[in-house]
Enzyme design. Sequence first.
Site, short mmCIF file in Angstrom:
data_model
loop_
_atom_site.label_atom_id
_atom_site.label_comp_id
_atom_site.label_asym_id
_atom_site.label_seq_id
_atom_site.Cartn_x
_atom_site.Cartn_y
_atom_site.Cartn_z
N THR A 118 0.81 -1.22 0.00
CA THR A 118 0.00 0.00 0.00
C THR A 118 0.84 1.27 0.00
OG1 THR A 118 -0.20 0.06 2.41
CG2 THR A 118 -1.87 -1.19 1.21
N ASP A 119 0.16 2.37 -0.30
CA ASP A 119 0.80 3.69 -0.29
C ASP A 119 0.37 4.45 0.97
OD1 ASP A 119 -1.80 4.57 -0.78
OD2 ASP A 119 -1.42 5.06 -2.87
N ALA A 120 0.74 5.71 1.05
CA ALA A 120 0.44 6.53 2.23
C ALA A 120 -1.06 6.71 2.44
CB ALA A 120 1.12 7.89 2.11
N VAL A 151 -4.08 2.48 0.29
CA VAL A 151 -4.57 1.62 -0.79
C VAL A 151 -3.38 1.04 -1.54
CG1 VAL A 151 -6.73 2.90 -1.04
CG2 VAL A 151 -4.78 3.52 -2.45
#
Length: 148
Positions: A14-16, A19
């Site tokens: 995931t990203d910040a 997601v």
Amino acid sequence: MPFTYNRTVRFQDTDAAGVVYFANVLAICHEAYEESLEASSIILKDFFINPSVGFPIVHASVDFLRPMFVGDKLLISLIPQKIGVEKFEITYEITVGEVVVAKAITRHVCIDVSSRSKRELPDEIVQWLETNHRGAEGAERRKSREVI
């Protein structure tokens, strides 16, 4: 049936925003590709380490339809298709439950590793393509009969 691969989204995917990071979707698709090769009795070590032929990806695209979150249980369905004597394409459909969350395509070309020139697909890959594509066609025919 098309080949399917189950995968749980991990925090590292995931990203910040929490997601799945866009580039990681292609990495997940590649995991499914590797699993399908192995399921067809292709020895991955021989396939990827010091091979005489290679299958670089020359095109990739992803359509994101819904976000994927940590803990989501993904089902990746893949359908490979021969598109020339030296090329094939894999279409991927990623679902969470019954919801399609992403669709992807990777296009591969077969090359001689030493000369980097195109060459015909080897028999084991042609067999993998035929086996997996034929199974997917049968599944699509059954699905279309269920709709009627």
